[in-house]
Design an enzyme around this catalytic site. Structure first.
Site, PDB file in Angstrom:
ATOM      1  N   SER A  50       0.858  -1.191   0.000  1.00 21.56           N
ATOM      2  CA  SER A  50       0.000   0.000   0.000  1.00 21.56           C
ATOM      3  C   SER A  50       0.897   1.245   0.000  1.00 21.56           C
ATOM      4  CB  SER A  50      -0.880   0.011   1.252  1.00 21.56           C
ATOM      5  OG  SER A  50      -0.058   0.234   2.397  1.00 21.56           O
ATOM      6  N   ASP A  82      -1.068  -1.564  -4.069  1.00 21.94           N
ATOM      7  CA  ASP A  82      -2.425  -1.670  -3.526  1.00 21.94           C
ATOM      8  C   ASP A  82      -2.989  -0.267  -3.259  1.00 21.94           C
ATOM      9  OD1 ASP A  82      -4.647  -3.015  -2.435  1.00 21.94           O
ATOM     10  OD2 ASP A  82      -3.802  -2.961  -0.403  1.00 21.94           O
ATOM     11  N   HIS A  83      -4.126   0.054  -3.837  1.00 23.63           N
ATOM     12  CA  HIS A  83      -4.805   1.342  -3.619  1.00 23.63           C
ATOM     13  C   HIS A  83      -3.915   2.556  -3.887  1.00 23.63           C
ATOM     14  CE1 HIS A  83      -8.455  -0.415  -1.888  1.00 23.63           C
ATOM     15  NE2 HIS A  83      -7.678  -1.206  -1.160  1.00 23.63           N
ATOM     16  N   GLU A 134     -10.903   0.273  -9.258  1.00 23.73           N
ATOM     17  CA  GLU A 134     -11.935   0.082  -8.217  1.00 23.73           C
ATOM     18  C   GLU A 134     -13.147   0.933  -8.530  1.00 23.73           C
ATOM     19  OE1 GLU A 134     -10.747   0.143  -4.060  1.00 23.73           O
ATOM     20  OE2 GLU A 134     -12.678   0.986  -3.449  1.00 23.73           O
ATOM     21  N   HIS A 208     -11.679  -7.168  -1.976  1.00 17.02           N
ATOM     22  CA  HIS A 208     -10.883  -6.538  -0.918  1.00 17.02           C
ATOM     23  C   HIS A 208     -11.566  -6.810   0.425  1.00 17.02           C
ATOM     24  CE1 HIS A 208      -8.166  -3.635  -3.194  1.00 17.02           C
ATOM     25  NE2 HIS A 208      -8.814  -4.310  -4.134  1.00 17.02           N
ATOM     26  N   GLY A 209     -10.835  -6.530   1.505  1.00 17.76           N
ATOM     27  CA  GLY A 209     -11.443  -6.659   2.833  1.00 17.76           C
ATOM     28  C   GLY A 209     -11.848  -8.087   3.152  1.00 17.76           C
ATOM     29  N   THR A 233      -5.304  -7.661   7.140  1.00 18.12           N
ATOM     30  CA  THR A 233      -5.601  -7.634   8.583  1.00 18.12           C
ATOM     31  C   THR A 233      -5.278  -8.949   9.298  1.00 18.12           C
ATOM     32  OG1 THR A 233      -7.274  -5.950   8.244  1.00 18.12           O
ATOM     33  CG2 THR A 233      -7.464  -7.234  10.257  1.00 18.12           C
TER      34      THR A 233
HETATM   35  O1  G3H Z   1      -6.372  -1.487   1.919  1.00 26.13           O
HETATM   36  C1  G3H Z   1      -5.856  -1.477   3.015  1.00 26.13           C
HETATM   37  C2  G3H Z   1      -4.686  -2.325   3.311  1.00 26.13           C
HETATM   38  O2  G3H Z   1      -4.996  -3.149   4.414  1.00 26.13           O
HETATM   39  C3  G3H Z   1      -3.454  -1.491   3.535  1.00 26.13           C
HETATM   40  O3  G3H Z   1      -3.524  -0.820   4.748  1.00 26.13           O
HETATM   41  O4  G3H Z   1      -2.894   1.522   4.192  1.00 26.13           O
HETATM   42  O5  G3H Z   1      -2.640   0.614   6.524  1.00 26.13           O
HETATM   43  O6  G3H Z   1      -1.105  -0.133   4.691  1.00 26.13           O
HETATM   44  P1  G3H Z   1      -2.472   0.385   5.048  1.00 26.13           P
HETATM   45  P1  13P Z   2      -8.313  -6.757   5.015  1.00 17.00           P
HETATM   46  O1  13P Z   2      -8.199  -5.545   5.887  1.00 17.00           O
HETATM   47  O2  13P Z   2      -9.672  -7.401   5.196  1.00 17.00           O
HETATM   48  O3  13P Z   2      -7.223  -7.720   5.227  1.00 17.00           O
HETATM   49  O4  13P Z   2      -8.274  -6.273   3.488  1.00 17.00           O
HETATM   50  C1  13P Z   2      -7.062  -6.016   2.858  1.00 17.00           C
HETATM   51  C2  13P Z   2      -7.234  -5.308   1.562  1.00 17.00           C
HETATM   52  O5  13P Z   2      -8.293  -5.279   0.968  1.00 17.00           O
HETATM   53  C3  13P Z   2      -6.038  -4.637   1.001  1.00 17.00           C
HETATM   54  O6  13P Z   2      -6.322  -3.920  -0.166  1.00 17.00           O
HETATM   55 ZN    ZN Z   3      -8.181  -2.974  -0.281  1.00 13.96          ZN
END
Ligand code: G3H
Ligand code: 13P
Ligand code: ZN
Length: 284
Positions: A50, A82-83, A134, A208-209, A233
């Protein structure tokens, strides 16, 4: 091995009906836990960082650690942003050797999200890098929104069709009831919506999530077209539990290697379990 793109591994997943795990990394122990799990499970794997991870570890360290890990593996590995919420962040990752990026324009109005995502796709595809987009807002469990408010942010199947054809993305992250972070209750996924999206969109869908989502819901989501599943997570929780347990039981040990070794093993247990659940174990 060398890095591969999302397309290189998700086409097979889509054809055979399994999903590839995308695991977030922030440091060396997490990189090792993910890559060793993939090798031991013979699973294709996506390591993703991320913007927060890149700020924490430094983009050079993330790229160097993932590339170093390739010397020890035979399975296909993707290094994915990621994102990424800006054009510049996506370009920086491409320049540093990421094989895949995510442009997250989910906070933008549809037209702007399409235009900004298409701009990233044009550059990324020109240099052989894949792109995830997304549509709809996935959000976090800490966001103070009611169920009704969250549902209003879910991905519209009609808009998804337009978004995919006009942006040219390789994979689409959908909002169907999951959220980032730990869930307070059991997440309820909108499978009917997922099915409608799948009927209109041919590319692999991304969930995601997914930490804390029950196994049954994960299996159903894969049946309905999800080919990439994000987990962060549950890795963090495994790390945290193991460090706390070890330091509580061994208050006089101060060697980081002794503290972080068990944490790495705990993360591997979670990652391998997910690889088996997603069906990607044994597919490399
Ligand atoms: O999308 C969220 C991911 O769990 C990344 O989280 O922005 O705290 O690294 P972070
Ligand atoms: P979690 O917080 O459910 O692990 O999701 C991670 C995620 O979607 C990262 O882009
Ligand atoms: Zn995500």
């Amino acid at each position: 091995m060398f890095l591969v793109t999302l397309k290189d591994i998700l086409d097979d997943a889509q054809k055979k009906g399994y999903a590839v795990g995308a695991f977030n990394t922030n440091n060396m122990e997490i990189v090792q836990a993910i890559v060793e799990s993939a090798e031991e499970e013979k699973a294709p794997v996506i390591l993703q960082a991320s913007q927060g991870a890149l700020r924490y570890a430094g983009i050079e360290y993330i790229v160097a650690m993932v590339k170093a890990s390739l010397q020890k593996v035979t399975v296909p590995v993707v290094l994915h942003l990621d994102h990424g919420t800006s054009f510049a962040q996506n370009m920086l990752c491409i320049r540093h050797g990421f094989s895949s990026v995510m442009y997250d324009g989910s906070k933008l109005p549809l037209e702007e999200n399409i235009a900004a995502t298409a701009r990233v796709v044009e550059v990324a595809h020109a240099v052989g890098v894949s792109v995830e987009g997304e549509l709809g807002k996935i959000g976090g469990t800490e966001d103070d929104v009611t169920v009704d408010e969250r549902e209003a942010l879910f991905t519209s199947p009609e808009e998804a069709e337009r978004f995919v054809s006009e942006s040219g993305v390789d994979a689409l992250a959908v909002a169907i009831g999951t959220a980032h972070g730990p869930y307070k209750g059991e997440p309820k996924l909108d499978f009917e919506r997922l099915q409608k999206i799948k009927q209109r969109v041919q590319i692999p869908l991304v969930l995601h999530g997914a930490s804390g989502v029950p196994a049954e819901s994960i299996r159903r989501a894969i049946e309905l077209g999800v080919c990439k599943i994000n987990i962060d997570t549950e890795i963090r929780q495994a790390f945290n539990r193991a460090v706390r347990k070890f330091t509580a039981e061994n208050p006089n040990v101060y060697d980081p290697r002794k503290i972080l070794g068990p944490a790495k093993e705990a993360m591997k247990t979670v990652i391998k379990e997910k690889m088996r659940l997603f069906g990607c174990a044994g597919k490399a």
